[in-house]
Scaffold this active site. Structure first.
Site, PDB file in Angstrom:
ATOM      1  N   ASP A  65      -2.071   6.354  16.644  1.00  0.00           N
ATOM      2  CA  ASP A  65      -2.501   5.004  17.023  1.00  0.00           C
ATOM      3  C   ASP A  65      -1.692   4.548  18.238  1.00  0.00           C
ATOM      4  OD1 ASP A  65       0.014   4.476  16.013  1.00  0.00           O
ATOM      5  OD2 ASP A  65      -0.634   2.873  14.659  1.00  0.00           O
ATOM      6  N   TRP A 107       0.821  -1.214   0.000  1.00  0.00           N
ATOM      7  CA  TRP A 107       0.000   0.000   0.000  1.00  0.00           C
ATOM      8  C   TRP A 107       0.858   1.268   0.000  1.00  0.00           C
ATOM      9  CZ3 TRP A 107      -0.457  -4.084   3.353  1.00  0.00           C
ATOM     10  CH2 TRP A 107       0.195  -3.987   4.585  1.00  0.00           C
ATOM     11  N   ARG A 108       2.133   1.148   0.387  1.00  0.00           N
ATOM     12  CA  ARG A 108       3.023   2.307   0.338  1.00  0.00           C
ATOM     13  C   ARG A 108       3.550   2.543  -1.076  1.00  0.00           C
ATOM     14  NH1 ARG A 108       6.689   1.378   5.776  1.00  0.00           N
ATOM     15  NH2 ARG A 108       5.148   2.155   7.278  1.00  0.00           N
ATOM     16  N   TYR A 111      -8.281   8.448  13.894  1.00  0.00           N
ATOM     17  CA  TYR A 111      -7.007   7.893  13.432  1.00  0.00           C
ATOM     18  C   TYR A 111      -7.056   7.539  11.950  1.00  0.00           C
ATOM     19  CZ  TYR A 111      -3.600   4.579  11.994  1.00  0.00           C
ATOM     20  OH  TYR A 111      -2.657   3.948  11.234  1.00  0.00           O
ATOM     21  N   GLU A 118      -5.571   0.475   5.851  1.00  0.00           N
ATOM     22  CA  GLU A 118      -5.734   0.960   7.222  1.00  0.00           C
ATOM     23  C   GLU A 118      -6.824   0.194   7.969  1.00  0.00           C
ATOM     24  OE1 GLU A 118      -3.955   2.849   9.045  1.00  0.00           O
ATOM     25  OE2 GLU A 118      -2.551   3.465   7.484  1.00  0.00           O
ATOM     26  N   LEU A 135      -9.183 -12.805   8.931  1.00  0.00           N
ATOM     27  CA  LEU A 135      -8.714 -11.539   9.507  1.00  0.00           C
ATOM     28  C   LEU A 135      -9.459 -11.183  10.791  1.00  0.00           C
ATOM     29  CD1 LEU A 135      -8.145  -9.044   6.532  1.00  0.00           C
ATOM     30  CD2 LEU A 135      -6.466  -9.819   8.193  1.00  0.00           C
ATOM     31  N   GLY A 136     -10.688 -11.699  10.925  1.00  0.00           N
ATOM     32  CA  GLY A 136     -11.461 -11.413  12.127  1.00  0.00           C
ATOM     33  C   GLY A 136     -12.047 -10.007  12.138  1.00  0.00           C
ATOM     34  N   GLN A 181      -5.820  -3.720  14.555  1.00  0.00           N
ATOM     35  CA  GLN A 181      -5.697  -4.885  15.438  1.00  0.00           C
ATOM     36  C   GLN A 181      -5.149  -6.128  14.719  1.00  0.00           C
ATOM     37  OE1 GLN A 181      -9.839  -4.734  16.852  1.00  0.00           O
ATOM     38  NE2 GLN A 181      -9.058  -4.098  18.835  1.00  0.00           N
TER      39      GLN A 181
END
Length: 366
Positions: free
Chosen positions: A149, A35-36, A131, A48, A91-92, A53
């Site tokens: 964060d 993503w960067r 955030y 993001e 991923l939850g 978490q």
């Protein structure tokens, strides 16, 4: 810098020295992340939300797969929920995925399909707080807003030797204001550099890597030898323990699934049929009878398992068996191994039973 000189400086004077040192370090040490490499607003947003978490290394393959399947905001807005949940499987915290889609739908309906380049408008999208709006705004649009964060709270608490409870909203608000006052032109890189330092050097568990830290000479906690005692967090409430009995029911080469209620834990997701409490065999058989389930043979005891949520801990016992016939009155649906892999999202709470399901289904094919 001598410790005596350090304590002569105000917090603001120390903070003002951070951007230059940290950006120089970031330019040399930033991890290469998908993503960067292409920080378009949609990519930053998805990353993001996934990173909430969740560890970076765990997110990487999910991010690539998600963007390949749903490359645009419009694709995400229009996708069936089951597809999104399947892409998210493992991923939850599945409400993150649902809110991400709701946000995409809002972007399509209210912003003409263009993610707004506004901190305030970003915050109005479902699932986006201060955030996340700060991260998207600064990284994708270079808006001068902080993105504070847990990593940032830890770094600044150590540098300034702050003993406030970082879980207190007022403490976070104060720190956001202080960081807002030192934001450089490269605001996206700076916000990421603070997070990067916390994730790779100023570590939360165990000893931080102070010898590698570009802020070592500014850090009061380091000078006092108290890095590991900070930041201060109020003790979380003890998790509630819930006993559950899980059923692995097989019929005609398919496993039974059931949809959970639309509200509460794992809302609206598919689960292995289960019941509160630890049921012995007679109780388990009686429950299955009430579900209009007839077994071909006695139930078999399977291994116990445990899964930890943020506030609840499931202790699971398990029974398995072969069902005579599918019942229309049971409230269950039946999925083949292929359908379970491709079409149904089974939460990681039941991960321990995946090998057992595989064994049961394969045994019927022999």
């Amino acid at each position: 810098m001598k410790e005596s000189d350090m304590w002569k400086q105000t917090d603001e004077e120390i903070l003002q020295q951070i951007p230059e040192k940290l950006l120089a370090w970031y330019d040399e040490n930033a991890r290469i992340l998908p993503w960067r490499e292409d920080p378009q607003p949609y990519r930053v947003w998805v990353s993001e939300i996934m990173l909430q978490q969740t560890r970076v290394e765990a997110v990487k393959p999910y991010f690539e797969r998600f963007l390949k399947a749903l490359p645009t905001v419009a694709d995400l807005a229009e996708a069936p929920e089951e597809q999104i949940l399947k892409l998210w499987e493992g991923l939850g915290y599945y409400n993150r995925a649902r809110n991400l889609q709701r946000g995409a739908q809002a972007v399509m309906a209210e912003h003409g399909g263009v993610i707004p380049a506004s901190f305030e408008l970003l915050k109005k999208l479902p699932g986006i707080g201060d955030y996340t709006a700060g991260a998207i705004g600064s990284i994708a649009f270079q808006i001068k807003v902080p993105a504070v964060d847990g990593n940032v709270l830890r770094v600044i608490s150590r540098v300034l030797w702050r003993t406030d409870n970082i879980l207190d909203v007022k403490v976070k608000r104060r720190m956001e204001g202080e960081i807002r006052g030192i934001l450089p032109e490269r605001v996206g890189d700076f916000n990421q550099s603070l997070m990067e330092l916390g994730a790779t050097v100023c570590l939360p568990n165990g000893a931080p890597k102070c010898d590698e830290c570009p802020l070592q000479e500014l850090c009061r906690a380091h000078l006092k030898g108290e890095e590991e005692s900070l930041p201060v967090k109020a003790k979380p409430k003890k998790r509630k323990i819930e006993d559950r009995t899980v059923f692995l029911l097989v019929c005609d080469g398919k496993i039974a699934l059931r949809k959970r209620p639309e509200k509460g834990l794992l809302a609206g997701l598919w689960e292995l049929p289960s019941q509160e409490g630890t049921l012995e065999e007679p109780e388990a058989e009686k429950l299955l009878e009430s579900w209009e389930i007839q077994m071909e043979q006695p139930l078999q005891k399977e291994k116990n398992a445990k899964h930890i949520f943020s506030h609840v801990e499931w202790h699971m016992s398990c029974w398995s068996g072969t069902v005579e016939a599918e019942s229309d009155d049971s409230g269950l649906i039946w999925a083949s191994a292929e359908e379970l892999d491709e079409n149904f999202t089974l939460p990681s709470a039941f991960k321990a039973y995946r090998p057992v399901i595989k064994r049961l289904l394969e045994s019927l094919q022999e």
